[in-house]
Design a protein around this motif. Structure first.
Motif, PDB file in Angstrom:
ATOM      1  N   VAL A  72      39.194  63.518  27.013  1.00 39.26           N
ATOM      2  CA  VAL A  72      39.884  64.579  26.273  1.00 39.26           C
ATOM      3  C   VAL A  72      41.194  64.065  25.697  1.00 39.26           C
ATOM      4  O   VAL A  72      41.522  64.339  24.536  1.00 39.26           O
ATOM      5  CB  VAL A  72      40.117  65.807  27.169  1.00 39.26           C
ATOM      6  N   VAL A  73      41.933  63.294  26.459  1.00 39.40           N
ATOM      7  CA  VAL A  73      43.208  62.752  25.965  1.00 39.40           C
ATOM      8  C   VAL A  73      42.963  61.819  24.780  1.00 39.40           C
ATOM      9  O   VAL A  73      43.685  61.872  23.778  1.00 39.40           O
ATOM     10  CB  VAL A  73      43.965  62.031  27.105  1.00 39.40           C
ATOM     11  N   ILE A  74      41.937  61.001  24.859  1.00 41.96           N
ATOM     12  CA  ILE A  74      41.614  60.091  23.748  1.00 41.96           C
ATOM     13  C   ILE A  74      41.217  60.884  22.510  1.00 41.96           C
ATOM     14  O   ILE A  74      41.637  60.557  21.397  1.00 41.96           O
ATOM     15  CB  ILE A  74      40.510  59.100  24.171  1.00 41.96           C
ATOM     16  N   GLN A  75      40.431  61.950  22.680  1.00 45.15           N
ATOM     17  CA  GLN A  75      40.045  62.775  21.538  1.00 45.15           C
ATOM     18  C   GLN A  75      41.258  63.440  20.895  1.00 45.15           C
ATOM     19  O   GLN A  75      41.343  63.516  19.666  1.00 45.15           O
ATOM     20  CB  GLN A  75      39.040  63.838  21.963  1.00 45.15           C
ATOM     21  N   VAL A  76      42.196  63.902  21.699  1.00 47.70           N
ATOM     22  CA  VAL A  76      43.401  64.531  21.147  1.00 47.70           C
ATOM     23  C   VAL A  76      44.234  63.504  20.402  1.00 47.70           C
ATOM     24  O   VAL A  76      44.726  63.765  19.299  1.00 47.70           O
ATOM     25  CB  VAL A  76      44.222  65.204  22.276  1.00 47.70           C
ATOM     26  N   ILE A  77      44.379  62.323  20.954  1.00 47.97           N
ATOM     27  CA  ILE A  77      45.152  61.262  20.289  1.00 47.97           C
ATOM     28  C   ILE A  77      44.498  60.886  18.971  1.00 47.97           C
ATOM     29  O   ILE A  77      45.174  60.711  17.955  1.00 47.97           O
ATOM     30  CB  ILE A  77      45.300  60.041  21.221  1.00 47.97           C
ATOM     31  N   MET A  78      43.171  60.769  18.956  1.00 47.93           N
ATOM     32  CA  MET A  78      42.470  60.421  17.718  1.00 47.93           C
ATOM     33  C   MET A  78      42.599  61.533  16.680  1.00 47.93           C
ATOM     34  O   MET A  78      42.754  61.257  15.491  1.00 47.93           O
ATOM     35  CB  MET A  78      41.004  60.125  18.011  1.00 47.93           C
ATOM     36  N   ALA A  79      42.552  62.782  17.121  1.00 43.90           N
ATOM     37  CA  ALA A  79      42.666  63.900  16.184  1.00 43.90           C
ATOM     38  C   ALA A  79      44.048  63.928  15.541  1.00 43.90           C
ATOM     39  O   ALA A  79      44.175  64.162  14.338  1.00 43.90           O
ATOM     40  CB  ALA A  79      42.390  65.222  16.890  1.00 43.90           C
ATOM     41  N   PHE A  80      45.085  63.706  16.324  1.00 39.86           N
ATOM     42  CA  PHE A  80      46.432  63.717  15.771  1.00 39.86           C
ATOM     43  C   PHE A  80      46.775  62.405  15.092  1.00 39.86           C
ATOM     44  O   PHE A  80      47.682  62.357  14.267  1.00 39.86           O
ATOM     45  CB  PHE A  80      47.465  64.055  16.847  1.00 39.86           C
ATOM     46  N   GLY A  81      46.058  61.338  15.406  1.00 42.52           N
ATOM     47  CA  GLY A  81      46.291  60.069  14.735  1.00 42.52           C
ATOM     48  C   GLY A  81      45.813  60.097  13.298  1.00 42.52           C
ATOM     49  O   GLY A  81      46.342  59.406  12.434  1.00 42.52           O
ATOM     50  N   ASN A  82      44.787  60.909  13.014  1.00 43.52           N
ATOM     51  CA  ASN A  82      44.255  61.016  11.664  1.00 43.52           C
ATOM     52  C   ASN A  82      44.997  62.044  10.819  1.00 43.52           C
ATOM     53  O   ASN A  82      44.743  62.171   9.637  1.00 43.52           O
ATOM     54  CB  ASN A  82      42.763  61.397  11.713  1.00 43.52           C
ATOM     55  N   ALA A  83      45.899  62.786  11.414  1.00 44.28           N
ATOM     56  CA  ALA A  83      46.653  63.810  10.692  1.00 44.28           C
ATOM     57  C   ALA A  83      47.671  63.140   9.777  1.00 44.28           C
ATOM     58  O   ALA A  83      48.133  62.026  10.042  1.00 44.28           O
ATOM     59  CB  ALA A  83      47.366  64.726  11.681  1.00 44.28           C
TER      60      ALA A  83
END
Length: 89
Positions: free
Chosen positions: A45-56
């Motif tokens: 979950v932490v990796i998914q959140v980081i990836m989601a905000f990394g693409n923002a």
């Protein structure tokens, strides 16, 4: 509803009995497996959140919020709202 409560209590008693039948080593191993699974899920979950905000986008666009209740000064819109109020719509 009473039968549901009885079934839940019976299942709970069965699980408690099975847990107490396990040796201390087996209990510890099960708890470690459960904790390991929890850690893996948390990491995913932490990796998914980081990836989601990394693409923002880097800069957030800030706009003013318009009041949705405010009546516009458009004469056409005012005449339509008056006629609708007169006809009871």
């Amino acid at each position: 509803m009473q039968t549901l409560v009885e079934r839940i209590n019976a299942r709970k008693a069965t699980w408690e009995r099975q847990w107490k039948q396990l040796s201390e080593k087996q209990r510890r191993k099960l708890v470690l497996y459960a904790f390991g699974g929890y850690c893996v899920l948390t990491l995913i979950v932490v990796i998914q959140v980081i990836m989601a905000f990394g693409n923002a986008p880097d800069a957030l666009k800030v706009d003013h919020i318009e009041n949705p209740v405010r009546v516009r000064q458009d004469p056409k819109m005012n005449s339509e709202s008056k006629t609708a109020a007169q006809h009871g719509k």
